[in-house]
Design an enzyme around this catalytic site. Structure first.
Site, PDB file in Angstrom:
ATOM      1  N   GLY A 155       0.810  -1.211   0.000  1.00  0.00           N
ATOM      2  CA  GLY A 155       0.000   0.000   0.000  1.00  0.00           C
ATOM      3  C   GLY A 155       0.839   1.255   0.000  1.00  0.00           C
ATOM      4  O   GLY A 155       0.570   2.220  -0.735  1.00  0.00           O
ATOM      5  N   TYR A 156       1.883   1.254   0.810  1.00  0.00           N
ATOM      6  CA  TYR A 156       2.774   2.411   0.905  1.00  0.00           C
ATOM      7  C   TYR A 156       3.500   2.652  -0.409  1.00  0.00           C
ATOM      8  O   TYR A 156       3.556   3.788  -0.912  1.00  0.00           O
ATOM      9  CB  TYR A 156       3.774   2.170   2.035  1.00  0.00           C
ATOM     10  CG  TYR A 156       4.800   3.256   2.229  1.00  0.00           C
ATOM     11  CD1 TYR A 156       4.436   4.513   2.691  1.00  0.00           C
ATOM     12  CD2 TYR A 156       6.152   3.014   1.954  1.00  0.00           C
ATOM     13  CE1 TYR A 156       5.387   5.511   2.875  1.00  0.00           C
ATOM     14  CE2 TYR A 156       7.108   4.008   2.138  1.00  0.00           C
ATOM     15  CZ  TYR A 156       6.720   5.255   2.601  1.00  0.00           C
ATOM     16  OH  TYR A 156       7.662   6.227   2.788  1.00  0.00           O
ATOM     17  N   VAL A 157       4.037   1.591  -0.993  1.00  0.00           N
ATOM     18  CA  VAL A 157       4.770   1.731  -2.248  1.00  0.00           C
ATOM     19  C   VAL A 157       3.848   2.204  -3.369  1.00  0.00           C
ATOM     20  O   VAL A 157       4.248   3.021  -4.205  1.00  0.00           O
ATOM     21  CB  VAL A 157       5.447   0.397  -2.629  1.00  0.00           C
ATOM     22  CG1 VAL A 157       5.903   0.417  -4.077  1.00  0.00           C
ATOM     23  CG2 VAL A 157       6.634   0.142  -1.717  1.00  0.00           C
ATOM     24  N   SER A 159       1.384   4.189  -3.087  1.00  0.00           N
ATOM     25  CA  SER A 159       1.192   5.634  -2.931  1.00  0.00           C
ATOM     26  C   SER A 159       2.437   6.396  -3.365  1.00  0.00           C
ATOM     27  O   SER A 159       2.342   7.481  -3.953  1.00  0.00           O
ATOM     28  CB  SER A 159       0.828   5.964  -1.475  1.00  0.00           C
ATOM     29  OG  SER A 159       1.930   5.819  -0.596  1.00  0.00           O
ATOM     30  N   LYS A 160       3.607   5.861  -3.095  1.00  0.00           N
ATOM     31  CA  LYS A 160       4.844   6.551  -3.458  1.00  0.00           C
ATOM     32  C   LYS A 160       5.128   6.462  -4.962  1.00  0.00           C
ATOM     33  O   LYS A 160       5.694   7.387  -5.557  1.00  0.00           O
ATOM     34  CB  LYS A 160       6.014   5.983  -2.660  1.00  0.00           C
ATOM     35  CG  LYS A 160       5.959   6.336  -1.182  1.00  0.00           C
ATOM     36  CD  LYS A 160       6.063   7.839  -0.957  1.00  0.00           C
ATOM     37  CE  LYS A 160       6.207   8.212   0.489  1.00  0.00           C
ATOM     38  NZ  LYS A 160       6.426   9.652   0.702  1.00  0.00           N
TER      39      LYS A 160
END
Length: 247
Positions: A155-157, A159-160
């Protein structure tokens, strides 16, 4: 660009009370910038950072607001312009990270990361595109995990990765305005955000993963930001990986 050449230039650093954000603030002040230190929640720490800068002879103000709220950020940019007369550099370090396998990541956590990391970066970049003066720079933040693809970072990746795409498009949309737009993608860096939720073995493994066999420091990252904010006028539309050779 030397410290003397940077004197009189104005920077806004979102998330400026965080680990990397504070290092960026300190480095830009050392390079002669007047700096607006943005925060969302930690007013006491931000006020202390600003007080220390002013006491040492620098120029800084504290500004607050939700980076994903366009009205709040419009007000932040207004306050910076009112205080200093303009904006030359915007560094958007603000972001959040919640880790879990894709199969089990709570969608509320996904929405929170997307709101801060994607919408927040978009809102700040939108204001920056309208306000940054000729010869200025916009610096967004990604992550080296877009390359290393560590489990639990899905999820974090995601977004990045969106931030990287946004950054590269904006660089091309600002053609003719003499404003550079780049993203910095740190590797494992010794900040509270990095240490949160990791056990000692995970931290040790990540500490030795890069050929330089150590974690990065906030100052390592701030050095690259200062380069992009000042002398790097021929670096544009790039994602700069700052990770000691990890990927």
């Amino acid at each position: 660009m030397s410290t003397t050449a940077s004197a009189g230039r104005i920077a806004l650093v979102t998330g400026g009370s965080g680990g990397i954000g504070q290092a960026v603030v300190d480095r830009l002040v050392a390079d002669g910038f007047s700096v607006a230190v943005h925060y969302a929640r930690n007013q006491a720490k931000t006020d202390a950072i600003v007080e220390n800068i002013v006491a040492a002879g620098g120029s800084a103000i504290a500004v607050d607001g939700d980076i994903a709220d366009e009205n709040a950020m419009r007000t932040v940019f207004d306050r910076v312009e009112d205080a200093f007369g303009g904006i030359d550099v915007v560094v958007n370090t603000a972001g959040i990270m919640m880790l879990a396998p894709i199969a089990t990541l709570h969608l509320d956590d996904l929405d929170r990361m997307y709101r801060t990391n994607i919408r927040g970066t978009f809102v700040v970049s939108q204001q920056a595109a309208r306000r940054v003066r000729k010869g200025g720079a916009i610096v967004n933040f990604s992550t080296t995990v877009t390359r290393t693809s560590f489990p639990s970072y899905g999820g974090y990746v995601a977004s990045k990765a969106a931030i990287e795409a946004l950054t590269l498009v904006l660089a091309r949309e600002l053609r003719g305005k003499d404003i550079t737009v780049n993203a910095v993608a740190p590797g494992p860096t010794a900040t509270p955000l990095f240490f949160d939720g990791k056990d000692k073995r995970t931290i040790q493994n990540l500490s030795t993963a890069a050929p330089l066999e150590r974690l990065g420091t906030p100052d390592d990252v701030a050095e690259i930001v200062a380069f992009l904010a000042g002398p790097a006028r021929w670096v544009n539309g790039q994602v700069i990986f700052v990770n000691g050779g990890l990927a």
